[in-house]
Enzyme design. Structure first.
Site, PDB file in Angstrom:
ATOM      1  N   LYS A   1       0.857  -1.202   0.000  1.00  0.00           N
ATOM      2  CA  LYS A   1       0.000   0.000   0.000  1.00  0.00           C
ATOM      3  C   LYS A   1       0.883   1.240   0.000  1.00  0.00           C
ATOM      4  CE  LYS A   1      -3.291   2.642   2.887  1.00  0.00           C
ATOM      5  NZ  LYS A   1      -4.169   2.666   4.067  1.00  0.00           N
TER       6      LYS A   1
ATOM      7  N   ASP B   1      -2.353  10.111   3.929  1.00  0.00           N
ATOM      8  CA  ASP B   1      -3.781   9.789   4.046  1.00  0.00           C
ATOM      9  C   ASP B   1      -4.478  10.826   4.917  1.00  0.00           C
ATOM     10  OD1 ASP B   1      -6.248   8.641   4.128  1.00  0.00           O
ATOM     11  OD2 ASP B   1      -5.656   6.887   5.333  1.00  0.00           O
TER      12      ASP B   1
ATOM     13  N   LYS C   1      -9.872  12.841   8.260  1.00  0.00           N
ATOM     14  CA  LYS C   1      -9.430  12.362   9.580  1.00  0.00           C
ATOM     15  C   LYS C   1      -9.311  13.548  10.538  1.00  0.00           C
ATOM     16  CE  LYS C   1      -6.456   8.516   8.155  1.00  0.00           C
ATOM     17  NZ  LYS C   1      -7.133   7.419   8.852  1.00  0.00           N
TER      18      LYS C   1
ATOM     19  N   ASP D   1       1.555   6.002   5.862  1.00  0.00           N
ATOM     20  CA  ASP D   1       0.629   5.134   5.142  1.00  0.00           C
ATOM     21  C   ASP D   1       1.246   4.513   3.884  1.00  0.00           C
ATOM     22  OD1 ASP D   1      -1.823   3.994   5.551  1.00  0.00           O
ATOM     23  OD2 ASP D   1      -2.964   5.501   4.442  1.00  0.00           O
TER      24      ASP D   1
ATOM     25  N   ASP E   1     -11.996   7.339   3.601  1.00  0.00           N
ATOM     26  CA  ASP E   1     -10.815   7.028   4.418  1.00  0.00           C
ATOM     27  C   ASP E   1     -10.466   5.533   4.345  1.00  0.00           C
ATOM     28  OD1 ASP E   1      -8.707   7.511   6.063  1.00  0.00           O
ATOM     29  OD2 ASP E   1      -9.887   7.676   7.908  1.00  0.00           O
TER      30      ASP E   1
ATOM     31  N   GLU F   1      -9.386   3.925   1.917  1.00  0.00           N
ATOM     32  CA  GLU F   1      -8.842   4.076   0.564  1.00  0.00           C
ATOM     33  C   GLU F   1      -7.803   3.013   0.226  1.00  0.00           C
ATOM     34  OE1 GLU F   1      -7.587   5.462   3.125  1.00  0.00           O
ATOM     35  OE2 GLU F   1      -5.457   5.115   2.816  1.00  0.00           O
TER      36      GLU F   1
ATOM     37  N   ARG G   1      -7.667  -0.192   0.699  1.00  0.00           N
ATOM     38  CA  ARG G   1      -8.225  -1.392   0.072  1.00  0.00           C
ATOM     39  C   ARG G   1      -8.595  -1.133  -1.389  1.00  0.00           C
ATOM     40  NH1 ARG G   1     -12.770  -1.645   4.615  1.00  0.00           N
ATOM     41  NH2 ARG G   1     -11.019  -0.741   5.741  1.00  0.00           N
TER      42      ARG G   1
HETATM   43  N1  BES Z   1      -4.306   4.450   6.849  1.00  0.00           N
HETATM   44  C1  BES Z   1      -5.455   4.150   7.610  1.00  0.00           C
HETATM   45  C2  BES Z   1      -5.227   3.080   8.664  1.00  0.00           C
HETATM   46  C3  BES Z   1      -4.253   3.376   9.771  1.00  0.00           C
HETATM   47  C4  BES Z   1      -4.713   3.727  11.022  1.00  0.00           C
HETATM   48  C5  BES Z   1      -2.899   3.247   9.585  1.00  0.00           C
HETATM   49  C6  BES Z   1      -3.826   3.965  12.039  1.00  0.00           C
HETATM   50  C7  BES Z   1      -2.007   3.483  10.608  1.00  0.00           C
HETATM   51  C8  BES Z   1      -2.470   3.840  11.841  1.00  0.00           C
HETATM   52  C9  BES Z   1      -6.574   3.663   6.709  1.00  0.00           C
HETATM   53  O1  BES Z   1      -6.586   4.156   5.411  1.00  0.00           O
HETATM   54  C10 BES Z   1      -7.859   4.086   7.330  1.00  0.00           C
HETATM   55  O2  BES Z   1      -8.076   5.252   7.438  1.00  0.00           O
HETATM   56  N2  BES Z   1      -8.649   3.116   7.735  1.00  0.00           N
HETATM   57  C11 BES Z   1      -9.893   3.389   8.367  1.00  0.00           C
HETATM   58  C12 BES Z   1     -10.912   2.412   7.818  1.00  0.00           C
HETATM   59  C13 BES Z   1     -12.316   2.696   8.264  1.00  0.00           C
HETATM   60  C14 BES Z   1     -12.815   3.972   7.622  1.00  0.00           C
HETATM   61  C15 BES Z   1     -13.182   1.525   7.870  1.00  0.00           C
HETATM   62  C16 BES Z   1      -9.718   3.176   9.866  1.00  0.00           C
HETATM   63  O3  BES Z   1      -9.033   2.230  10.243  1.00  0.00           O
HETATM   64  O4  BES Z   1     -10.230   3.974  10.626  1.00  0.00           O
HETATM   65 ZN    ZN Z   2      -4.739   4.749   4.666  1.00  0.00          ZN
HETATM   66 ZN    ZN Z   3      -7.639   6.024   5.269  1.00  0.00          ZN
END
Ligand code: BES
Ligand code: ZN
Ligand code: ZN
Length: 493
Positions: A252, A257, A264, A276, A335, A337, A339
């Site tokens: 990834k 992000d 966020k 990220d 967010d 993104e 996947r």
């Molecule tokens: N990049 C984040 C995940 C992340 C969180 C990485 C903390 C490192 C530390 C990812 O893109 C994300 O934002 N995921 C969301 C998914 C949700 C919206 C289903 C999350 O985990 O909150």
């Molecule tokens: Zn992310």
């Molecule tokens: Zn994200």
């Protein structure tokens, strides 16, 4: 790497690595009788790291088998080596405090892994990211050279150790870089430099090419950005590979992000999102190490890269997008993104008929909440033997893996009313697994059968630390590099 590894020795500071019952008789040039008595009494008390300031130099005795002493007989062997890495880190901190420039690791333990581990702790504990300081010289660690005085590391072992540590430090540098420098385009340039240095091929697809390939996930995530996306294909193909079908590594590469329109919050969330790209960087740096060591394994790296921003043309919750393989996804949260871009890459991987695909991604906060910073989440469709091999590598390099359940029930949660899939489940539960289930769809053929064996690693927790943890330090850890290198060198026999 800010530190150099050399075979040999110097007369200055040293670390004597030995076992509990070691006879110090022949070491009178290193210690006087008083010191020897002190060392013996410390070992008696089950101390494993003994420090002696000999005025002209610092001496350390590291007892490699102390955990097998009376008090801690039950500890597994990988814990012992992790304790040795941590001792290496402590030693590097002490040496730097006293402005020492070099140290010699003297191997009297007949334990190759102990020498490797202390060196890992020294080198990784000495890592600094100083690029953005005005006066770098003032911040620079004094420790510059580590001599390894050992008969147990072959030249090949030595080279592997040196290269994998260098690759880990490069990975840390890349992840620590802010997006103001490390755009998707810059990341591709860095990959090209790595490829040039180590001798593997790097092909970079630009936005036009990505459009013509209809990688709708990558393009959607990129829409709110002013920076173009890239899709990177890295290939290490040795002349006589041991594997017929390639290993494919997918990373990834979200260089930043923001969450996009599903923005966020900043403190403790968006602040760290330069990390990220941790999966992408781990893939590229592991391939750098494999190629530099000429490991005879054919490996392909696929890295979709973009930032995720809420600009004027940003993709929105409610949009329906079409991926590389034709699958449609209803975007419910911009967010989620990672996947979406990985979906295109996992579908693209099918054409290589891979032996195994491993993806690494800082994918979910849910994974961090489940297992914290101490491990990565693991799931997938590969057989038990393969998964166990990877878990074993995880223990060896102490980048531990925790396997999550992966039942089909979780896939149900990702079905949309108006498209093939939706990108979030809408439930607060099992977020790391539902993300994995979303990815799984793209690893299958239209008949719902796996196109290839696949393992997904959610590295969101260990990729980046806001509080220093021994040799893993603060900031980027380089997680994944040593893991992939250990696993794939294992495949070379
Ligand atoms: N990049 C984040 C995940 C992340 C969180 C990485 C903390 C490192 C530390 C990812 O893109 C994300 O934002 N995921 C969301 C998914 C949700 C919206 C289903 C999350 O985990 O909150
Ligand atoms: Zn992310
Ligand atoms: Zn994200």
């Amino acid at each position: 790497m800010s530190i150099e590894l050399k075979k040999g020795k110097s007369e200055k500071d040293f670390i004597l690595v030995c076992k509990k019952n070691y006879k110090f008789r022949d070491k009178h040039s290193l210690f006087n009788n008083e010191e020897l008595a002190f060392i013996r009494s410390q070992i008696e008390q089950d101390k494993h790291l003994i420090e002696i300031n000999q005025y002209k130099r610092h001496a350390f005795v590291l007892v490699a088998d102390y955990m097998f002493g009376k008090k801690t007989a039950q500890k597994p062997v990988h814990d012992k080596y992790e304790a040795i890495r941590k001792s290496g880190n402590l030693i590097s901190k002490t040496l730097n405090r006293f402005k020492r420039e070099s140290v010699t690791v003297i191997d009297e333990a007949n334990d190759k892994q102990a020498i490797v581990s202390v060196t890992e702790g020294l080198v990784l504990g000495n890592y600094q990211f100083l690029k953005y300081f005005r006066e770098v010289e003032k911040k620079n660690n004094a420790l510059k050279t580590i001599f390894l005085d050992t008969r147990h590391l072959t030249p090949k072992d030595f080279e592997k150790l040196k290269v994998v540590l260098e690759a880990t430090c490069i990975a840390r540098n890349f992840v620590n870089e802010p997006v103001s420098y490390m755009t998707a385009t810059q990341l591709s340039k860095e990959f090209q430099k790595l490829g040039h240095d180590a001798g593997f091929a790097v092909e970079v697809y630009d936005k036009n090419k990505i459009e013509s390939l209809r990688m709708g996930g990558l393009l959607a995530v990129n829409k709110g950005s002013v920076e173009p996306p890239t899709f990177n294909i890295l290939e290490w193909k040795p002349k006589t590979p041991r594997n017929k079908k390639p290993f494919v590594l997918v990373g990834k590469g979200v260089v930043y992000d923001t969450g996009g329109l599903t923005l966020k919050p900043t403190p403790g969330s968006m602040d760290e999102m330069k990390s990220d790209k941790g999966g992408a960087v781990a893939v590229a740096c592991a391939m750098y190490a494999l190629a530099k060591c000429k490991i005879p394994i054919h490996v392909i790296g696929l890295i979709p890269a973009t930032d995720n921003r809420p600009g004027g043309d940003a993709y929105t919750p409610g949009d329906v997008i079409t991926h590389y393989d034709g699958t449609t996804t209803e975007v419910m949260n911009t967010d989620a993104e990672g996947r979406l871009i990985l979906a295109d890459a996992l579908a693209y991987a099918k054409q290589y008929r891979p032996e195994l695909v491993i993806d690494l991604a800082t994918l979910t906060g849910a994974c961090v909440r489940a297992i914290g910073m101490n491990a990565s989440g693991m799931m997938g469709t590969a057989d038990e033997k393969t998964k166990n091999e990877l878990k074993k590598s995880g223990l060896r390099v102490f980048e531990r893996l925790v396997e999550f359940p992966f039942w089909d029930d979780y896939a149900e949660m990702m079905k949309s009313d108006i498209a093939d899939l939706k990108n979030i489940s809408g439930s607060a539960n099992a977020g790391a697994i539902t993300a994995g289930k979303f990815l799984e769809h793209f690893t299958k053929n239209s008949d719902d059968q796996p196109a290839y064996p696949w393992i997904h690693l959610d590295i969101a927790g260990p990729a980046f630390l806001t509080v220093a943890d021994s040799y893993r330090g603060k900031g980027a850890t380089g997680v994944g590099v040593r893991l992939l290198f250990d696993f794939l060198t294992g495949k070379a026999g």
